[in-house]
Design a protein around this motif. Structure first.
Motif, PDB file in Angstrom:
ATOM      1  N   ASN A  36      58.237  70.663 -37.112  1.00 42.95           N
ATOM      2  CA  ASN A  36      58.508  69.351 -37.681  1.00 42.95           C
ATOM      3  C   ASN A  36      57.664  68.250 -37.070  1.00 42.95           C
ATOM      4  OD1 ASN A  36      59.840  67.452 -39.306  1.00 42.95           O
ATOM      5  ND2 ASN A  36      61.201  66.940 -37.622  1.00 42.95           N
ATOM      6  N   VAL A  71      63.239  71.805 -47.195  1.00 44.88           N
ATOM      7  CA  VAL A  71      62.337  71.596 -46.076  1.00 44.88           C
ATOM      8  C   VAL A  71      61.145  72.545 -46.138  1.00 44.88           C
ATOM      9  CG1 VAL A  71      62.144  71.722 -43.565  1.00 44.88           C
ATOM     10  CG2 VAL A  71      64.167  70.743 -44.610  1.00 44.88           C
ATOM     11  N   TRP A  82      55.392  73.792 -45.566  1.00 48.59           N
ATOM     12  CA  TRP A  82      56.277  72.879 -44.876  1.00 48.59           C
ATOM     13  C   TRP A  82      56.386  71.574 -45.653  1.00 48.59           C
ATOM     14  CZ3 TRP A  82      59.778  72.858 -41.199  1.00 48.59           C
ATOM     15  CH2 TRP A  82      60.189  71.611 -40.689  1.00 48.59           C
ATOM     16  N   PHE A  85      61.441  66.962 -43.492  1.00 48.00           N
ATOM     17  CA  PHE A  85      62.761  66.389 -43.729  1.00 48.00           C
ATOM     18  C   PHE A  85      62.763  65.364 -44.850  1.00 48.00           C
ATOM     19  CE2 PHE A  85      65.682  67.779 -40.355  1.00 48.00           C
ATOM     20  CZ  PHE A  85      64.823  68.646 -39.703  1.00 48.00           C
ATOM     21  N   ILE A  88      64.457  66.385 -48.003  1.00 47.20           N
ATOM     22  CA  ILE A  88      65.892  66.614 -48.047  1.00 47.20           C
ATOM     23  C   ILE A  88      66.655  65.750 -49.051  1.00 47.20           C
ATOM     24  CG2 ILE A  88      68.027  66.482 -46.717  1.00 47.20           C
ATOM     25  CD1 ILE A  88      66.552  67.547 -44.347  1.00 47.20           C
TER      26      ILE A  88
END
Length: 390
Positions: A36, A71, A82, A85, A88
């Motif tokens: 992340n 995610v 990827w 977030f 989301i």
DNA sequence: TTTTCCCGCCACAAG
DNA sequence: CTTGTGGCGGGAAAA
């Protein structure tokens, strides 16, 4: 009593095998810490497994639930994209709408969980178009289903039986009802609509535990207790932002993480295996940081006033899962703060956790930020360091 | 004891 | 066939 930690019995004998350091939640936290950050765009399963020092199987578990929340997205075999977030909110919204659509009319009440006995979940119902698969077909009038929003859950066929869907349905329970707190038993029952077959439900609950653990590490939910503060349950937090480690670390960590990665030599992560392993020596007394009792309720509420989901900017801003809505009947309870939990795992070196250079570096940064945060929250600094913040 | 839930066998889908 | 995916549930650590 040297170390805080568990209320284990007397003399700390060989700290044998511990499940906590192998938990899915922790693994997920590390996974997130690893990927992340800006710059990441693809994650390879092998790569993840190697870096985190776990078997493939576990990566699948994490990846499946992360994908359910947007995610990640599967790109190809062994490879995911990827999304981060930021994806989301959209995914959540989608789930909500989807859930509201079909038979998901659950009426909950603030104090009474009422569930009609009729069927329930399985959102695939919708159009009863008998899609007798295969067998030529040729021209089907209503083929429709061309994934509109990326991953859709329809179109799924046999195999898609669990985990991913279970995760989505579990989330729908929160997002499509008034319920803020749900115990896994209730969830299993609702998401099953049938089954009194203890066996079926037992398995379901096992899965829910897995899901809940990773969702917890993302801070989408938090463990609590039911209103009558009896049975453990989970509270929906929604997307408040921080995934555990929110601060971005400097470049040197990035470097560290990208250090050579050879295939043959995987990390030293050994498999201590579960069983009463005698545990290898390794008792090196090194760091013995005394963990200050953070129980000072002082630190709670603080960063709640403004929760902007903009994370990424440097700075600390730990999101201690905090009881934002502070509705704890009796304080205390098991306030195993994710944060403290992690710290403990990373700091103790008499037991190898998911090790790697990455984590060590991460930990260093983490500690710095923590100190800063700590001294700010409790006007007394643990060390001569004084944060220049007003 | 019960609750939590890790481990990894093994079925089955892809190469 | 081999390899990638993941249900599924035994049974042991944790509470």
């Amino acid at each position: 009593m040297a170390l805080s930690s568990p209320p284990e019995s007397s003399s700390s004998l060989h700290h044998s095998y511990s499940r906590k350091q192998k938990s899915l939640g922790l693994l997920c936290t590390n996974f997130l810490a690893l990927y992340n950050r800006e710059g990441i765009e693809t994650v390879g399963l092998d790569d993840a497994a190697t870096k985190l020092g776990v078997e493939r199987r576990r990566i699948y578990d994490i990846v499946n639930v992360l994908e359910s929340v947007g995610v990640l997205t599967r790109r190809a075999k062994n490879q995911y994209t990827w999304k981060g977030f930021d994806a989301i909110p959209a995914a959540l919204k989608e789930l909500q709408e989807e859930g509201a659509k079909d038979t998901f009319h659950r009426f909950y009440t603030n104090e009474n969980v009422k569930v009609s006995d009729d069927e329930d979940d399985d959102e695939e119902s919708s159009q009863p178009s008998s899609q007798t698969d295969s067998s030529k077909a040729g021209s089907l009038p209503q083929t429709s289903d061309s994934s509109k929003i990326g991953w859709s859950c329809v179109t799924d066929n046999r195999r898609e039986k669990s985990l991913g869907l279970l995760t989505q349905n579990f989330i729908k329970l929160f997002v499509c009802s008034e319920a803020r707190i749900i115990s896994l038993d209730e969830a299993a029952k609702l998401l099953l609509g049938d089954a009194h077959n203890t066996s079926i439900m037992r398995t379901k609950v096992r899965r829910l535990y897995d899901i809940a653990n990773v969702l917890s590490s993302m801070n989408l939910i938090e463990k609590t207790h039911t209103l009558d503060s009896r049975k453990p349950a989970f509270k929906w937090l929604g997307y408040n932002g921080e995934p555990t480690f929110t601060f971005t670390l400097s470049n040197d960590l990035m470097q560290a993480e990208s250090r050579k990665r050879v295939f043959g030599t995987d990390i030293t992560n050994v498999n201590v295996k579960r069983s009463k392993t005698h545990e290898n020596a390794a008792s090196e007394r090194t760091l013995k940081m005394k963990k200050h009792a953070v129980e000072e309720s002082s630190c709670n509420k603080s960063f709640d006033t403004t929760h902007e989901s903009r994370h990424g900017s440097r700075g600390y801003q730990f999101g201690p899962f905090a009881p934002a809505t502070g509705t704890y009947p009796t304080a205390t309870l098991d306030d195993n703060s994710r944060r403290a939990f992690d710290v403990e795992n990373l700091v103790s070196d008499y037991r190898p956790s998911y090790q790697n250079q990455v984590l060590k570096d991460l930990f260093a940064h983490y500690m710095d930020a923590w100190k800063e945060w700590y001294s700010e929250v409790t006007k007394k600094d643990p060390l001569p360091n004084t944060s220049p913040h007003h």
